[in-house]
Design a protein around this motif. Structure first.
Motif, PDB file in Angstrom:
ATOM      1  N   THR A 122     165.868  41.098  -0.919  1.00  0.00           N
ATOM      2  CA  THR A 122     166.675  41.722   0.135  1.00  0.00           C
ATOM      3  C   THR A 122     167.335  43.005  -0.373  1.00  0.00           C
ATOM      4  OG1 THR A 122     168.695  40.508  -0.436  1.00  0.00           O
ATOM      5  CG2 THR A 122     167.156  39.437   1.089  1.00  0.00           C
ATOM      6  N   GLY A 164     168.943  40.678   4.740  1.00  0.00           N
ATOM      7  CA  GLY A 164     168.707  39.277   4.422  1.00  0.00           C
ATOM      8  C   GLY A 164     167.229  38.966   4.472  1.00  0.00           C
ATOM      9  N   LEU A 165     166.891  37.736   4.155  1.00  0.00           N
ATOM     10  CA  LEU A 165     165.513  37.271   4.243  1.00  0.00           C
ATOM     11  C   LEU A 165     165.480  36.163   5.283  1.00  0.00           C
ATOM     12  CD1 LEU A 165     163.147  36.340   1.282  1.00  0.00           C
ATOM     13  CD2 LEU A 165     163.249  34.968   3.350  1.00  0.00           C
ATOM     14  N   GLU A 179     166.227  35.339  -2.124  1.00  0.00           N
ATOM     15  CA  GLU A 179     166.783  36.497  -1.442  1.00  0.00           C
ATOM     16  C   GLU A 179     167.364  37.529  -2.400  1.00  0.00           C
ATOM     17  OE1 GLU A 179     169.717  35.012   1.207  1.00  0.00           O
ATOM     18  OE2 GLU A 179     171.165  34.528  -0.365  1.00  0.00           O
ATOM     19  N   LEU A 199     162.579  41.168   6.300  1.00  0.00           N
ATOM     20  CA  LEU A 199     163.145  41.590   5.021  1.00  0.00           C
ATOM     21  C   LEU A 199     164.037  42.798   5.248  1.00  0.00           C
ATOM     22  CD1 LEU A 199     159.990  41.400   2.704  1.00  0.00           C
ATOM     23  CD2 LEU A 199     161.971  39.895   2.625  1.00  0.00           C
ATOM     24  N   GLU A 224     164.575  29.078   6.198  1.00  0.00           N
ATOM     25  CA  GLU A 224     165.564  29.671   5.295  1.00  0.00           C
ATOM     26  C   GLU A 224     165.039  29.670   3.849  1.00  0.00           C
ATOM     27  OE1 GLU A 224     168.660  31.097   5.930  1.00  0.00           O
ATOM     28  OE2 GLU A 224     168.009  31.024   8.018  1.00  0.00           O
ATOM     29  N   GLY A 232     164.862  32.034   1.798  1.00  0.00           N
ATOM     30  CA  GLY A 232     165.647  32.856   0.891  1.00  0.00           C
ATOM     31  C   GLY A 232     166.588  32.045   0.027  1.00  0.00           C
TER      32      GLY A 232
END
Length: 403
Positions: free
Chosen positions: A252, A213-214, A248, A210, A234, A236
């Motif tokens: 984020t 981005g995630l 996200e 974190l 993925e 996010g």
């Protein structure tokens, strides 16, 4: 046929040595079931090739008989692991036993174009290693996006769009002059924590990164799951908000800053949100700051639940800039996760800190080199077998380089 058998025996002997290291010829013979004479021939060839060396004598029987311990020639080659982030870039160089010889952290010039960023990255890696660059056998690069290993392409990198340009990897590899591996940064961070950090005691683990981005990395039986196009993890991208906002956007740094601005909350940095809200029960229940934190908490538990039910890890390691602000709240998130699913993984912080990804890059690059030396593919998930690359050793090398 004779040559094939010799190669198979050589590979089996080297693989067993890598798993037991250091080990004697007798130990390798007993462990593999290969005859002592065949083991000796294989070892003699590995020594002649400069791959294995004799390191010391040990007493092996009560009567005082001695045997010679064997090990890999660590200084034969170097590898480099790089974690390229939107704000910071971290580089670790290590020998064939993962002993760190270089550790640097630099601000990422994210304003550069694809080719310029690639040239900058190659120059920084070469500069960090210095005169020993000719010994580098492979570089492994972690990127903030999904990496398609078949097409060698990058997608879903909104915070560093340049890496999606095909020119980025092509120019970078050409400038480095050595084989370049690329993977999602969360995958490499998990690989680092699996071998040297918080997940080293279990082959079933996940990494939740974190920050800008995630990212999520998932390991089953020690192997990183990637998928055909690198989209595994993925999470996010999952739409969860009333208007289709993605996970996200709630978790984020850029997402939190954007939501704070929309809510009229003056927020200097994402970290300030966690200081101001004070976690569950902190602040006025109807204040915009408290609501932002509540939205974050719900989104985070959603991500953790998605990871848990999709791969059943025993441990989820949290890393990245925002994760640093959550260390004191892991127990609370653990309770909420256990309320959601009866059998929940253990939540823990990354032991390698900001260098998890670069450390994982070292592991990834080492695996490539090990294969070229003849180590069996099936054994790689447990290698390198070492305790040389630790948070302490990384920090020591890092401090030496900035002094």
């Amino acid at each position: 046929m004779v040559q094939d058998i010799r190669e198979l025996n050589r590979s089996a002997v080297l693989t067993e040595l890598m798993s037991l290291r250091p080990a004697t010829r007798k130990q390798i013979a007993e462990s593999t079931g290969i005859s002592a004479a065949t083991v000796t021939r294989a070892i003699d060839q590995l020594i002649a090739d400069g791959i294995v060396c004799e390191v010391s004598e040990v007493v092996v029987e009560k009567r005082g008989r001695r045997a010679i311990l064997l090990d890999l020639v660590a200084e034969r080659s170097l590898v480099v692991g790089v974690d390229l982030g939107a704000s910071s870039t971290r580089i670790i160089g290590g020998d064939l036993l993962a002993n760190p010889v270089v550790a640097v952290e630099l601000p990422t010039p994210s304003e550069l174009g694809a080719a310029e960023l690639a040239l900058w990255l190659a120059q920084q890696a070469k500069s960090a290693v210095g005169a020993r660059w000719s010994a580098v056998a492979a570089v492994s690069l972690g990127l903030p996006g999904a990496v398609d290993q078949v097409e060698r392409s990058v997608s879903n990198a909104p915070n560093l769009k340049q890496v999606e340009d095909p020119a980025f990897l092509a120019v970078c590899e050409l400038a480095l002059g050595v084989p370049l591996l690329a993977d999602n940064d969360a995958n490499l961070a998990l690989l680092g924590e699996l071998r040297f950090g918080a997940a080293r005691h279990t082959p079933y683990a996940a990494m939740l990164s974190l920050g800008a981005g995630l990212g999520v990395g998932i390991a089953i039986d020690g192997a990183i799951l990637r998928g055909r196009h690198g989209l595994v993890g993925e999470f996010g991208q999952i739409p969860v908000g009333a208007l289709g906002e993605r996970l996200e956007s709630f978790t984020t740094g850029p997402g939190l800053m954007a939501r704070a601005a929309a809510a009229g909350v003056p927020l200097e940095s994402p970290a300030r949100l966690f200081e101001a809200s004070g976690g569950e029960g902190g602040g006025s229940a109807d204040s915009p700051t408290t609501q932002l934190r509540a939205d974050f908490d719900r989104a985070l538990v959603t991500v953790l639940t998605a990871i848990a039910v999709s791969s059943e890890p025993e441990t989820i390691v949290l890393g990245g800039g925002i994760a640093k602000s959550l260390v004191g709240d892991l127990g609370r998130y653990q309770e909420r996760l256990e309320q959601t699913i009866r059998i929940a993984p253990t939540l823990t912080s990354a032991e390698l800190g900001d260098f998890s990804g670069a450390a994982g890059g070292v592991v990834s690059a080492l695996h490539t080199v090990y294969l070229t030396l003849g180590v069996e593919q099936a054994a790689l998930s447990a290698l390198p077998k070492t305790d040389l690359l630790t948070p302490t050793s990384i920090r020591r090398i890092f401090n030496q380089m900035i002094e």
